[in-house]
Structure formats: structure tokens, C-alpha cells
Design a protein around this motif. Sequence first.
Motif, mmCIF file in Angstrom:
data_model
loop_
_atom_site.group_PDB
_atom_site.id
_atom_site.type_symbol
_atom_site.label_atom_id
_atom_site.label_comp_id
_atom_site.label_asym_id
_atom_site.label_seq_id
_atom_site.Cartn_x
_atom_site.Cartn_y
_atom_site.Cartn_z
ATOM 1 N N ASN A 4 -47.663 -27.551 -45.185
ATOM 2 C CA ASN A 4 -46.787 -26.613 -45.875
ATOM 3 C C ASN A 4 -47.503 -25.323 -46.271
ATOM 4 O O ASN A 4 -46.924 -24.473 -46.944
ATOM 5 C CB ASN A 4 -46.198 -27.279 -47.135
ATOM 6 N N SER A 5 -48.754 -25.202 -45.883
ATOM 7 C CA SER A 5 -49.529 -24.030 -46.270
ATOM 8 C C SER A 5 -49.109 -22.817 -45.456
ATOM 9 O O SER A 5 -48.538 -22.911 -44.374
ATOM 10 C CB SER A 5 -51.025 -24.289 -46.060
ATOM 11 N N GLY A 6 -49.413 -21.635 -46.018
ATOM 12 C CA GLY A 6 -49.115 -20.402 -45.303
ATOM 13 C C GLY A 6 -49.907 -20.279 -44.019
ATOM 14 O O GLY A 6 -49.420 -19.698 -43.040
ATOM 15 N N THR A 7 -51.121 -20.823 -44.004
ATOM 16 C CA THR A 7 -51.955 -20.774 -42.798
ATOM 17 C C THR A 7 -51.303 -21.549 -41.665
ATOM 18 O O THR A 7 -51.229 -21.069 -40.525
ATOM 19 C CB THR A 7 -53.351 -21.345 -43.094
ATOM 20 N N PHE A 8 -50.823 -22.748 -41.970
ATOM 21 C CA PHE A 8 -50.158 -23.541 -40.939
ATOM 22 C C PHE A 8 -48.926 -22.809 -40.417
ATOM 23 O O PHE A 8 -48.675 -22.794 -39.208
ATOM 24 C CB PHE A 8 -49.741 -24.903 -41.488
ATOM 25 N N GLU A 13 -46.022 -20.335 -36.173
ATOM 26 C CA GLU A 13 -45.116 -19.280 -35.716
ATOM 27 C C GLU A 13 -45.747 -18.466 -34.589
ATOM 28 O O GLU A 13 -45.035 -18.010 -33.684
ATOM 29 C CB GLU A 13 -44.734 -18.383 -36.887
ATOM 30 N N GLY A 14 -47.070 -18.287 -34.622
ATOM 31 C CA GLY A 14 -47.748 -17.600 -33.527
ATOM 32 C C GLY A 14 -47.641 -18.373 -32.231
ATOM 33 O O GLY A 14 -47.380 -17.802 -31.162
ATOM 34 N N ALA A 15 -47.827 -19.691 -32.308
ATOM 35 C CA ALA A 15 -47.704 -20.529 -31.117
ATOM 36 C C ALA A 15 -46.270 -20.578 -30.623
ATOM 37 O O ALA A 15 -46.009 -20.542 -29.412
ATOM 38 C CB ALA A 15 -48.205 -21.946 -31.431
ATOM 39 N N LEU A 16 -45.317 -20.650 -31.564
ATOM 40 C CA LEU A 16 -43.911 -20.698 -31.182
ATOM 41 C C LEU A 16 -43.495 -19.423 -30.456
ATOM 42 O O LEU A 16 -42.768 -19.478 -29.452
ATOM 43 C CB LEU A 16 -43.041 -20.899 -32.429
ATOM 44 N N PHE A 17 -43.968 -18.278 -30.943
ATOM 45 C CA PHE A 17 -43.598 -17.017 -30.312
ATOM 46 C C PHE A 17 -44.270 -16.853 -28.945
ATOM 47 O O PHE A 17 -43.599 -16.544 -27.947
ATOM 48 C CB PHE A 17 -43.990 -15.845 -31.215
#
Length: 239
Positions: A4-8, A13-17
Motif C-alpha cells: 500500500n506504499s506510495g513506492t509500490f 503504475e509505471g509497469a502498467l503503463f
Amino acid sequence: MNLNSGTFRMVYEGALFALGKMLLLYITFPLLLLWLFIGYFFHLGEEVIAAISGPTYFFIPLFAINGFSTIFPVAIGMGSTRIHLLKIFYAVGLASVLIVTFILNVFQWILLTFYERWNVAAHILHPATFLNQEYTFISYYLIDLMLGIFTFSFAFLFFTIYYRLGFKKSVIWLMVLVIIGTLLNYSGLIDFSIGEWLVTQNVHIMVIFSFVIIISLIALFITYPIMRNAPLTAKSKKD
């Protein structure tokens, strides 16, 4: 590892994009539709090679390099530790490769199925053909997964070395390794033809898969001691 961290969230989201939207949705899926359209409406001979997997082996190493380099200073600035970021990047990166290569093989299975139904003679380009593997979904998926993890791991390793050493020192050390490897090979002390042997011999796919995966994971986890105390900025190109 806190999911749930901002880093994760940033890494996810980078991988998803990069891999989900750009690679699969915007590039690979349209390529699938294009080759289905061409196969249905045009006569394709055996000399034609339909390829939809090529972009995968560009975007996976691209994410390994660009995905981490853009997130790294932001994550640290938000309070994340380097170790925490690396663990998340390893987990998300490897999981992304597993999922992306699976979806890629679903696309390739769809293309192969329709080509067989339509009696299309064109061949579908896949790395498994170089290993003399007859088509099964599992064997082709394992080969894509193997190469995906290989490109992800070594791209990230080369990036971390460049990040810590700079361009000049990286080139110098690369040439030192090339010279040493060449001397060892031609002196007979080390035989580097194992890769060629694996390709030419009828080796079981699981043997090749296990060998490459082990080498790839070793390369990936070498990046841990390299980046665990890395500065926020890379060495300059002149270093």
C-alpha cells in the motif's frame, strides 16, 4: 514489503503503463489484429513471417532501465529507502514479465489457431523455432518467460553498472572483460560454446529454462549491492 506504499504504487503504475498499455494494448494487440486481417484477406506464402513478439523484447529492458531511473529519485524524495525500492522493483518487474509474456503467448496462440483454420502458410516468428521446439503453449510460454527475465535482469544490471561507474569507466571495464573472456576462450581454459551446444542439441526445454533463469536471477540480484547505497544522481558521462 508494503503493497500500500506510495513506492509500490509508482512502480506498479509505471509497469502498467509501459508494459500493459503501451506494449500490449497499443502495440502488440494492434499487431495481432493486423496479421489476422492480412492472413484472412491476402495470400501468404511460407516465405512470410508474421511477428508480434518483437516489441516485447524492446519494452521489457526499456522498463528495466527507464522505469527505475525515473522512479528512483522521486521514491527516495518521498521517504522510501533504496532497499525498499529495489525489493518492490524486483517483485513488480518479475511479476510483470510473467504476466506480459503469458498474454503475449495467448495472442500468438490466437494467431496460430486462426492461421491453421484458414490454411495460411505463413510462419509465426518465435524464439522457440531456433531451439527446434514443436509448438505447445507451455513450451513457447516458458521460452518467452525465460527471455523476458533474461532481458529484464541484464538490462537492469548494465544500467546499474553504468549508473555507478559512469560511461568512461563502464566502457573500460567492459573491454577488460571482453579481452579476458576472449583470451580464456581461445586458450582453452574456459569453453563459452555451452549456449551453442544447448541450441544444437535436443536438450529438454526445462534444462534450458532452468539454466537461463538461474543466470538471469544472479545478474538481477547483483544489482542489489550496487544500488543499495547509490547516490541520487548517476555518474556523469565523462566519469
